[in-house]
Design an enzyme around this catalytic site. Sequence first.
Site, PDB file in Angstrom:
ATOM      1  N   ASP A 293       6.556   8.436  -5.695  1.00 53.62           N
ATOM      2  CA  ASP A 293       5.785   7.293  -6.195  1.00 53.62           C
ATOM      3  C   ASP A 293       6.504   6.687  -7.391  1.00 53.62           C
ATOM      4  O   ASP A 293       6.755   7.373  -8.381  1.00 53.62           O
ATOM      5  CB  ASP A 293       4.394   7.757  -6.642  1.00 53.62           C
ATOM      6  CG  ASP A 293       3.523   8.151  -5.465  1.00 53.62           C
ATOM      7  OD1 ASP A 293       3.372   7.334  -4.547  1.00 53.62           O
ATOM      8  OD2 ASP A 293       3.005   9.288  -5.469  1.00 53.62           O
TER       9      ASP A 293
ATOM     10  N   HIS B 268       7.708   5.085  -2.573  1.00 52.62           N
ATOM     11  CA  HIS B 268       6.469   4.296  -2.532  1.00 52.62           C
ATOM     12  C   HIS B 268       6.387   3.522  -3.843  1.00 52.62           C
ATOM     13  O   HIS B 268       6.035   4.073  -4.884  1.00 52.62           O
ATOM     14  CB  HIS B 268       5.277   5.244  -2.369  1.00 52.62           C
ATOM     15  CG  HIS B 268       3.970   4.557  -2.221  1.00 52.62           C
ATOM     16  ND1 HIS B 268       2.764   5.219  -2.304  1.00 52.62           N
ATOM     17  CD2 HIS B 268       3.662   3.244  -1.981  1.00 52.62           C
ATOM     18  CE1 HIS B 268       1.766   4.360  -2.125  1.00 52.62           C
ATOM     19  NE2 HIS B 268       2.288   3.152  -1.935  1.00 52.62           N
TER      20      HIS B 268
ATOM     21  N   GLY C  80      -1.867   4.755  -8.621  1.00 52.00           N
ATOM     22  CA  GLY C  80      -1.808   5.038 -10.057  1.00 52.00           C
ATOM     23  C   GLY C  80      -1.766   6.505 -10.428  1.00 52.00           C
ATOM     24  O   GLY C  80      -1.007   6.893 -11.302  1.00 52.00           O
TER      25      GLY C  80
ATOM     26  N   GLY D 267      -2.387  10.850  -9.075  1.00 48.65           N
ATOM     27  CA  GLY D 267      -2.728  11.874  -8.102  1.00 48.65           C
ATOM     28  C   GLY D 267      -4.095  12.440  -8.439  1.00 48.65           C
ATOM     29  O   GLY D 267      -4.669  12.144  -9.498  1.00 48.65           O
TER      30      GLY D 267
ATOM     31  N   ASP E  76      -2.365   8.159   2.412  1.00 47.61           N
ATOM     32  CA  ASP E  76      -1.914   8.622   1.095  1.00 47.61           C
ATOM     33  C   ASP E  76      -3.074   8.662   0.110  1.00 47.61           C
ATOM     34  O   ASP E  76      -3.676   7.630  -0.186  1.00 47.61           O
ATOM     35  CB  ASP E  76      -0.831   7.645   0.595  1.00 47.61           C
ATOM     36  CG  ASP E  76      -0.184   8.095  -0.704  1.00 47.61           C
ATOM     37  OD1 ASP E  76      -0.339   9.269  -1.070  1.00 47.61           O
ATOM     38  OD2 ASP E  76       0.499   7.255  -1.328  1.00 47.61           O
TER      39      ASP E  76
END
Length: 215
Positions: A34, A65, A141, A143, A174
């Site tokens: 990410d 990502h 933004g 986890g 996701d």
Amino acid sequence: MAKVSASILACDQTRIGEQVRAAEQGGADLLHVDVMDGVYVENLTFGPQMVRDLKKITKLPVSVHMELLMPERYLPMFARAGADILTFQLDACNNPIHFLKEIRKAGLKAGLGIGPAYGVENLRYLLHHIDWLILMSVEPGYGGQNFEASVFEKLRRTRELMAETGITVPISVDGGVNEETGRALVRAGADVLIAGSYIFGSGDIAGHVGNLKRL
Ligand code: DX5
Ligand code: ZN
């Protein structure tokens, strides 16, 4: 059986190498990186050097990502770093078709991410330009957020759109993926489970990858 993409956002950043190796040993199919800019989302994470360094220690494809504004700026950097898949958020890009073509031209797989607040109807016009699709079941933004169950309806609709257009692209989900949500997602037709906390937040990284792979 779905593929498992391990999201390194949930790694202990002082031990990423060893934790990624454990995920690979457990049978992970991809690594998910990410990239956040502190503008599109509050958080800041990784850059191209992370991708370059991961490519030295793993054979797994690295899927980037981008959760950031002006994603077009970063294609050359991530292409040079060796990223295999480059995904951007549909709502962060003004000319998505053009950009998807650019990603393919650079030799990467072109991925499209759709946030939990957005619908999938636009896919009708985009499916033939994409190689990879991420339906997000949390806001971009962080986890460890709660799973948005609206993704099931979007999975169903996406599969319908693929049947209508005759174009099939692997569907990843996701955010908030664990054994329970993962099982339901596989049943609903998800091809790839992207998971961070469930895998790296556990004491048994390889075992938890295995749990998701067996669903
Ligand atoms: C959220 C990221 C996700 C995140 C998933 O912004 O795109 O990839 O790492 O983390 P978990 O699995 O903890 O919800
Ligand atoms: Zn992600």
